[in-house]
Design an enzyme around this catalytic site. Sequence first.
Site, PDB file in Angstrom:
ATOM      1  N   GLU A 275      73.026  70.714  24.476  1.00 24.33           N
ATOM      2  CA  GLU A 275      71.872  70.070  25.123  1.00 24.33           C
ATOM      3  C   GLU A 275      71.594  68.803  24.340  1.00 24.33           C
ATOM      4  O   GLU A 275      71.147  68.860  23.195  1.00 24.33           O
ATOM      5  CB  GLU A 275      70.675  70.998  25.122  1.00 24.33           C
ATOM      6  N   CYS A 309      63.494  65.485  24.951  1.00 21.02           N
ATOM      7  CA  CYS A 309      64.763  65.166  25.623  1.00 21.02           C
ATOM      8  C   CYS A 309      64.568  64.906  27.113  1.00 21.02           C
ATOM      9  O   CYS A 309      65.264  64.109  27.713  1.00 21.02           O
ATOM     10  CB  CYS A 309      65.763  66.294  25.415  1.00 21.02           C
ATOM     11  N   GLU A 408      68.491  55.774  24.275  1.00 25.90           N
ATOM     12  CA  GLU A 408      67.409  56.734  24.037  1.00 25.90           C
ATOM     13  C   GLU A 408      66.615  56.298  22.800  1.00 25.90           C
ATOM     14  O   GLU A 408      67.166  56.205  21.705  1.00 25.90           O
ATOM     15  CB  GLU A 408      67.994  58.133  23.806  1.00 25.90           C
TER      16      GLU A 408
HETATM   17  P1  NAD Z   1      70.691  65.494  15.537  1.00 28.67           P
HETATM   18  O1  NAD Z   1      71.878  65.569  16.410  1.00 28.67           O
HETATM   19  O2  NAD Z   1      70.628  64.441  14.503  1.00 28.67           O
HETATM   20  O3  NAD Z   1      70.477  66.866  14.750  1.00 28.67           O
HETATM   21  C1  NAD Z   1      70.367  68.110  15.426  1.00 28.67           C
HETATM   22  C2  NAD Z   1      70.860  69.215  14.512  1.00 28.67           C
HETATM   23  O4  NAD Z   1      72.252  69.030  14.281  1.00 28.67           O
HETATM   24  C3  NAD Z   1      70.192  69.250  13.142  1.00 28.67           C
HETATM   25  O5  NAD Z   1      69.977  70.590  12.774  1.00 28.67           O
HETATM   26  C4  NAD Z   1      71.246  68.609  12.250  1.00 28.67           C
HETATM   27  O6  NAD Z   1      71.172  69.033  10.914  1.00 28.67           O
HETATM   28  C5  NAD Z   1      72.519  69.106  12.894  1.00 28.67           C
HETATM   29  N1  NAD Z   1      73.719  68.308  12.623  1.00 28.67           N
HETATM   30  C6  NAD Z   1      73.819  66.985  12.376  1.00 28.67           C
HETATM   31  N2  NAD Z   1      75.096  66.633  12.176  1.00 28.67           N
HETATM   32  C7  NAD Z   1      75.844  67.761  12.303  1.00 28.67           C
HETATM   33  C8  NAD Z   1      77.225  68.048  12.221  1.00 28.67           C
HETATM   34  N3  NAD Z   1      78.128  67.096  11.959  1.00 28.67           N
HETATM   35  N4  NAD Z   1      77.652  69.309  12.414  1.00 28.67           N
HETATM   36  C9  NAD Z   1      76.758  70.291  12.692  1.00 28.67           C
HETATM   37  N5  NAD Z   1      75.430  70.083  12.773  1.00 28.67           N
HETATM   38  C10 NAD Z   1      74.971  68.825  12.587  1.00 28.67           C
HETATM   39  O7  NAD Z   1      69.445  65.414  16.523  1.00 28.67           O
HETATM   40  P2  NAD Z   1      67.905  65.217  16.147  1.00 28.67           P
HETATM   41  O8  NAD Z   1      67.694  63.808  15.736  1.00 28.67           O
HETATM   42  O9  NAD Z   1      67.509  66.321  15.225  1.00 28.67           O
HETATM   43  O10 NAD Z   1      67.201  65.500  17.548  1.00 28.67           O
HETATM   44  C11 NAD Z   1      66.958  64.516  18.505  1.00 28.67           C
HETATM   45  C12 NAD Z   1      67.993  64.561  19.614  1.00 28.67           C
HETATM   46  O11 NAD Z   1      68.000  65.857  20.213  1.00 28.67           O
HETATM   47  C13 NAD Z   1      67.704  63.597  20.738  1.00 28.67           C
HETATM   48  O12 NAD Z   1      68.871  62.932  21.118  1.00 28.67           O
HETATM   49  C14 NAD Z   1      67.218  64.510  21.868  1.00 28.67           C
HETATM   50  O13 NAD Z   1      67.387  63.987  23.154  1.00 28.67           O
HETATM   51  C15 NAD Z   1      68.027  65.723  21.629  1.00 28.67           C
HETATM   52  N6  NAD Z   1      67.412  66.884  22.282  1.00 28.67           N
HETATM   53  C16 NAD Z   1      67.999  67.366  23.431  1.00 28.67           C
HETATM   54  C17 NAD Z   1      67.426  68.436  24.106  1.00 28.67           C
HETATM   55  C18 NAD Z   1      68.024  68.955  25.396  1.00 28.67           C
HETATM   56  O14 NAD Z   1      67.645  70.038  25.809  1.00 28.67           O
HETATM   57  N7  NAD Z   1      68.928  68.233  26.029  1.00 28.67           N
HETATM   58  C19 NAD Z   1      66.270  69.032  23.609  1.00 28.67           C
HETATM   59  C20 NAD Z   1      65.711  68.520  22.437  1.00 28.67           C
HETATM   60  C21 NAD Z   1      66.297  67.441  21.780  1.00 28.67           C
END
Ligand code: NAD
Length: 514
Positions: A275, A309, A408
Amino acid sequence: MDKATAKSSADVFQANRDRAGPLLAKLKAEGIGHVIDGKVVPAASGQTFETKSPIDGTVLSTVARGNAEDIDRAATAAAKAFKGWRDMPAAQRRKVLHRVADAIEERADDIAVLECIDTGQAHRFMAKAAIRAAENFRFFADKCGEARDGFNTPSDEHWNISTRVPIGPVGVITPWNTPFMLSTWKIAPALAAGCTVVHKPAEWSPVTADLLVKLARHAGLPDGVFNTVHGFGEDAGKALTEHPAIKAIGFVGESTTGSAIMAQGAPTLKRVHFELGGKNPVIVFDDADLDRALDAVVFMIYSLNGERCTSSSRLLVQASVADKFVEKLTARVRALKVGHPLDPATEIGPLIHERHLAKVCSYFDVAKKDGATIAVGGKPHDGPGGGHYVQPTLVTGANANMRVAQEEVFGPFLTVIPFKDEADAIEIANGVQYGLTGYVWTGDMGRALRVADALEAGMIWLNSENVRHLPTPFGGMKASGIGRDGGDYSFDFYMETKHVSLARGTHKIQKLGI
Ligand code: NAD
């Protein structure tokens, strides 16, 4: 606001602060460890990191900083607990998950204030977040009994049936926006399916993730069924996606992180559910109920600090009503209340982190360079505690190709793009890399359905803001995701579908070697 309301609002603010005081003292004194195999443990390396409040930069707690060794311990515990949890009668599993929901409800007010202080989200939205999280557990608890259901597809000489079995231990990796509610959305169906879980919460919001796993443990989840390892994406997160005992990764976060996880999981053939990000359009036609549309437009980008999101971050408004609509919109955005997240009057709190504040603010220059106009906002905001506040921002005079119409921002930042007619609206709406949600406002039902059909997005709301109904599919197209959550769709991800064929004893078997 009349005097009585103002007083009660001040009282609620004070009550929220009073509630937070002892919780924060305990958090600071105890620190946050991993929960592995039912025990609270420090990081194997002994390393920690600090989690700070976006309100004023106060250090809330030190948190165990997990790496591959901690993930290995957690994945091993989840693998060991898997058979027992998988084979527990569904009725019993249902009972345990309902007890988790009870425990969440009992602590709902605590969860709300801690979430506000750790993430900056306004209390008016977080007050109900824990209740929604409990509902997620109850909804999937009640589905435990049907998780294994399949189909009967008889052929002439066989009974063909399908059944489902839980895939095994799974990893759940979550972001920092509404982290408590959002993580239950992934964890509850995984547990209901019979999977065991290793959760890696976002490093910017570890507080309520810690509370969740501890509540679940006290509610009677057997040891090892639900483990939480804190840490950074590049070490704990990466290790989780690479661990051979972990059969699938449910991930919520940025699209670029999704790509990285897909590559990291490739050697162990991980099943993935993503997601991801969005740049969602809300399309307002001139025949719409413009007052309701205005309410929805404001709500869907300026609630939850715009860190959502599904936010409609692009307003596509028909040129014939654009000036009038934007005039009213401008007044509403100017009147939004930015403030302390525990104040019930607050509509927009501080953004999660200084790095995120810098990212959102960088788009003010992007907008100007693009040649768009910042009609409202466009600056950091001097809020209580001096934290990461930003002015709610409205950008007008944009066209579909500008970066502010394509990328975004993930903050209280709305870009307005006028359109001519239905075809024009669809082309602009679809002209981005994302495809999570779309919102359409029109009085013409035929047009609403035509546009819904044409939009490249996983979820469409017609004459409505985002209203989540748990049995419905949740997820995105294009760079917004892979797979769907909700109802039975969640079980499809967390379970393997198995085909079983029973011969009636009548079919001819080829005789070889005679
Ligand atoms: P992010 O991708 O930076 O981090 C999300 C998670 O992934 C964190 O726990 C982070 O530690 C982990 N992560 C980062 N790099 C990784 C890797 N290489 N391997 C494994 N895990 C890793 O996202 P964010 O900044 O925390 O959240 C914001 C984003 O989330 C926005 O783009 C938003 O649109 C999206 N989002 C999507 C939904 C949906 O349902 N589509 C819902 C909520 C948020």
